[in-house]
Design an enzyme around this catalytic site. Structure first.
Site, PDB file in Angstrom:
ATOM      1  N   ARG A 145       0.814  -1.217   0.000  1.00 12.10           N
ATOM      2  CA  ARG A 145       0.000   0.000   0.000  1.00 12.10           C
ATOM      3  C   ARG A 145       0.854   1.277   0.000  1.00 12.10           C
ATOM      4  O   ARG A 145       0.521   2.276   0.631  1.00 12.10           O
ATOM      5  CB  ARG A 145      -0.952   0.005   1.212  1.00 12.10           C
ATOM      6  CG  ARG A 145      -2.120  -0.948   1.045  1.00 12.10           C
ATOM      7  CD  ARG A 145      -3.087  -0.832   2.208  1.00 12.10           C
ATOM      8  NE  ARG A 145      -2.433  -1.166   3.455  1.00 12.10           N
ATOM      9  CZ  ARG A 145      -2.841  -0.769   4.660  1.00 12.10           C
ATOM     10  NH1 ARG A 145      -3.918  -0.033   4.761  1.00 12.10           N
ATOM     11  NH2 ARG A 145      -2.192  -1.116   5.743  1.00 12.10           N
ATOM     12  N   HIS A 203     -22.250  11.497   7.654  1.00 14.16           N
ATOM     13  CA  HIS A 203     -21.036  11.513   6.832  1.00 14.16           C
ATOM     14  C   HIS A 203     -20.390  12.890   6.808  1.00 14.16           C
ATOM     15  O   HIS A 203     -19.389  13.095   6.150  1.00 14.16           O
ATOM     16  CB  HIS A 203     -21.362  11.060   5.403  1.00 14.16           C
ATOM     17  CG  HIS A 203     -21.889   9.659   5.373  1.00 14.16           C
ATOM     18  ND1 HIS A 203     -23.235   9.376   5.306  1.00 14.16           N
ATOM     19  CD2 HIS A 203     -21.265   8.473   5.459  1.00 14.16           C
ATOM     20  CE1 HIS A 203     -23.406   8.068   5.340  1.00 14.16           C
ATOM     21  NE2 HIS A 203     -22.231   7.504   5.430  1.00 14.16           N
TER      22      HIS A 203
END
Ligand code: GLN
Ligand code: ZN
Length: 776
Positions: free
Chosen positions: A15, A710
């Site tokens: 990653r 959110h």
């Protein structure tokens, strides 16, 4: 016969791209350093693909964020609001790209990000192109040419990859009324021609153009658009060899169109649609035409080792019909959707060798592609025989392995009857009996999780590293739960939750406790931008060795006289967010999970839990791409949920939760799930979504989210009250619940307290208003 790959994961085996991008965003890495990291990832990936035996290696599959966004930049489809940044582009070309992907709040600008949505039926999210009526396109970003040259310089035999113009247009949204984005093709094609011209001039030979839209239902006009595109491109560039790739499903009714295209090679996803090969080989004239076939036989969507015998049957069939010169071998789709390298899984405790030997990640899959070519072209060679033997032995072992196959589990699934998916009484009867819960009008509740602070995550990390004893970890999490219960009583919520402090992830938490699941240390797959997920691997028959959540829920319930909701993840979501077995139909695995959750539900009831929520946020994601398969999926998914939910008495209230906003086409199935209460996401769409529920006359209780979790923004009591009043236009008062959009795990405590306090006030105000008689 050639081998090729359609795309390789770009996040880096460890990653690296995620870490570097996040550092760049945080200001602790320069653009040049980020570019350097990216270059290294590309170089490593190219070398690794070559070493794995790929004759042709994809370039331009690398992206700093998303390949659809890259296509916006290539074609200059940059929404107006970002134009001020274009002038500044010289200084940091990456900033425009990241602004479009993530928004931009700097130097006096406040630019919102572009929308994101799921890429076909994958868990990958792409940036949705925005199109205007008078949309213009112009060649803007040089990335594909640069990367082709970069690979050429490094000595790789490469094949640039582009998202095709028709799929690009379809992937976007019309931001104004009064036009059809497919009509923009006329303006768009010249840019593609310019790109191909440049690639041609730089010496590109093969170009892969992806048109995954060929797996969807396309109308006449769109099919015509495809024909026009490839006729023009092939005629204009006689020296370039176009490899047209479609994947994720059959061409279906588009087959004739696909076969009519004057392209050099047609790529087929033979994992999702093996029978398509027969259709093509049987098409009159195909055998004698010159089109090459790229056989996508290695699954680019799952992590299992390829079954060589199966793949060779397909390859052999094609060879018999058209000869090996016209055949390429490949993974079924880009390997973006699988983790990078199984060799990095070295921790026997996380992923036992016994399971690992059945698996293959991106790097291993490419070796399989090369092995298949070796065996197909030289079956008599000792090396080929050895490869085939090894593979057969592995497949054989998997068929009979005792760690996979549990007769009791299979028998139980086989014995499922219709009655297992039925509650005792219908909803109105249950609702009456559930009055004993003593809830007020407009009951207030939350979706399950409370803020997962750094502290909470640290406990878990330490505990996993054995720096914290079982007892200490338990004690801390219990303390957090106790505080959460007390706090909920203080702010006066009606239905409490325990807070999910003991959970890392809503699927992983259950997977870790169910038999048949394995995990990886490094099996990351890009979800969007720098975000990656590490899906569990379902390798064997699934069952529940022992209760999973009962102690936590019972503990929380023991602290209060108000009802505490039991909190479970549903079978469809667990299945959808895992890598699933490919040695039995998906629905069998799903039914096994459904029975395991059913066991948990009935145990919760026995432990005195009166309300149980079974989250199914992923139910819509599993919807097949082709309409004709959707109903069968929905029927199965609904039944799986009902099997999980139906083992309880009428008095026990079952909730479900879904967090997305497109219900119109599946509302019938949502209703058929027959949960007593459903909580959904609506606050962003200002309750628009409720149209579907009202139109259909959704029969059970509904909690439309009034607080958008959110966003860090705290909504006011008035805003939420207005949303509730709006909801009352759609839902009768006695069936309306009051709750946030989703779990509060990503929020901080302070904003949560403020928002929920206001939410409860809004509910109280509404109760008062409804109960106050209107003056004469
Ligand atoms: N119960 C889960 C939570 O609150 C639901 C999350 C979700 O729907 N994604 O976190
Ligand atoms: Zn949710």
């Amino acid at each position: 016969m050639q081998t090729h790959n359609l795309g390789y994961p770009r996040i880096g085996s460890n990653r690296e791209l995620k870490k570097a991008s996040e550092q760049y965003w945080a200001g602790s890495m320069t653009a040049a350093q980020l570019e350097q990291t990216a270059k290294k990832i590309r170089d490593t990936n190219w070398q690794l693909q070559k070493d794995a035996g790929m004759d042709l290696i994809p370039v331009n599959d690398f992206s700093f964020y998303d390949q659809v966004l890259d296509t916006c930049l290539m074609t200059g489809a940059i929404p107006d609001r970002y134009h001020p940044l274009i002038e500044k582009e010289q200084s940091a070309p990456l900033d425009l790209l990241f602004a479009m992907a993530r928004g931009y709040q700097q130097n006096g600008y406040d630019l919102t990000a572009m929308e994101m949505t799921k890429w076909f039926d994958t868990n990958y999210h792409y940036i949705v192109p925005e199109f205007k009526k008078d949309q213009r396109f112009s060649f803007f970003n040089n990335k594909v040419i640069d990367q082709f040259n970069e690979a050429k310089k490094a000595g790789f035999n490469s094949k640039p990859v582009l998202l095709g113009p028709v799929s690009f247009l379809l992937s976007g949204k019309e931001k104004e009324d009064g036009f059809d984005r497919v009509d923009l093709l006329q303006n768009l094609l010249p840019v593609y021609m310019e790109v191909l011209e440049k690639l041609d001039a730089q010496g590109a030979y093969y170009i892969q153009i992806d048109e995954p839209c060929l797996a969807l239902q396309l109308n006449e006009k769109t099919q015509q658009a495809i024909k026009t595109t490839y006729t023009i491109l092939s005629t204009r560039f006689p020296n370039l060899r176009i490899v047209l790739a479609s994947y994720f499903d059959c061409f279906g009714p588009n087959l004739k169109t696909a076969l009519s295209l004057p392209v050099h090679t047609l790529h087929l996803d033979l994992v999702r649609c093996p029978l398509q090969l027969n259709d093509i080989l049987d098409t009159p004239g195909f055998v004698n035409c010159r089109t090459h076939l790229s056989l996508g036989v290695v699954d680019g969507r799952n992590i299992w080792k390829n079954d060589f015998e199966q793949s060779l049957l397909l390859i052999q069939k094609a060879m018999d019909a058209i000869g090996s010169n016209r055949i390429w071998i490949a993974p079924s789709c880009s390997l973006l959707h699988v983790p990078c390298d199984l060799d990095l899984e070295t921790d026997e405790k996380t992923l036992p060798e016994a399971i690992k030997q059945w698996m293959a990640f991106a790097k291993q899959k490419l070796r399989e592609v090369a092995s298949l070519k070796q065996i197909a072209t030289d079956p008599g060679a000792a090396h080929s025989k050895k490869l085939l033997e090894e593979n057969s032995r592995c497949m054989e072992a998997r068929k009979t392995a005792s760690m996979i196959h549990k007769q009791q589990v299979k028998d139980r699934v086989a014995a499922i009857t219709a009655a297992d998916a039925e509650r005792i009484s219908s909803f109105p009867v249950r609702k009456e009996k559930q009055q004993e819960l003593g809830l007020p009008l407009f009951p207030t509740t939350t979706i399950g999780s409370f803020p997962q602070t750094k502290e909470v995550r640290n406990w878990r990390a330490q505990w996993k590293k054995q720096q914290l004893s079982d007892a200490d970890y338990l004690q801390r999490v219990q303390e957090a739960t106790r505080k959460a219960i007390q706090w909920q009583e203080e702010i006066a919520l009606d239905v409490l939750v325990h807070g999910e402090f003991e959970r890392n992830d809503m699927v992983e938490y259950f997977g870790e406790q169910l038999a048949g699941f394995a995990f990886t240390k490094n099996g990351w797959v890009q979800s969007y931008g720098s975000r990656c997920v590490k899906p569990p691997v379902i390798y064997g028959d699934v069952y529940r060795p022992k209760p999973m959540t009962v102690e936590w829920s019972a503990y929380a319930q023991s602290l209060t006289s108000k009802p505490v909701k039991g909190m479970l993840t549903g079978p469809v979501t667990i299945l959808q967010w895992s890598f699933v077995r490919n040695d039995q139909p998906r629905n069998i695995t799903g039914n096994q999970i459904a029975l395991a959750i059913r066991d948990e539900v009935t145990d919760l009831e026995k432990a005195g839990i009166k309300i149980i929520q079974i989250d199914e946020p992923a139910i819509r994601e599993g919807l097949p791409l082709r309409k004709e398969q959707q109903q069968a999926y929905l029927n199965w998914a609904v039944t799986a949920f009902r099997i999980a939910a139906s083992g309880v008495q009428d008095q026990t209230q079952i909730h479900t939760h879904m967090c997305y906003s497109e219900f119109n086409d599946i509302i019938r199935s949502i209703a058929a799930m027959d949960a007593d209460v459903i909580t959904i996401e609506t606050s962003r769409s200002q309750m628009e979504l409720l149209d579907a529920f009202a139109l259909f006359e959704y029969p059970n209780d509904i909690g439309p989210g009034v607080y958008d979790i959110h966003s860090p923004r705290v909504p006011t009591k008035e805003e939420m009250a207005a949303l509730l009043e709006k909801a009352l236009n759609y839902i009768p008062a006695e069936r309306l619940w009051v709750n946030p959009d989703c779990g509060l795990k990503t929020r901080a405590w302070e904003e949560t307290t403020q928002a929920l306090t206001a939410m409860i006030q809004a509910a109280k105000a509404l109760r008062k208003k409804i109960n106050t008689p209107v003056p004469e």
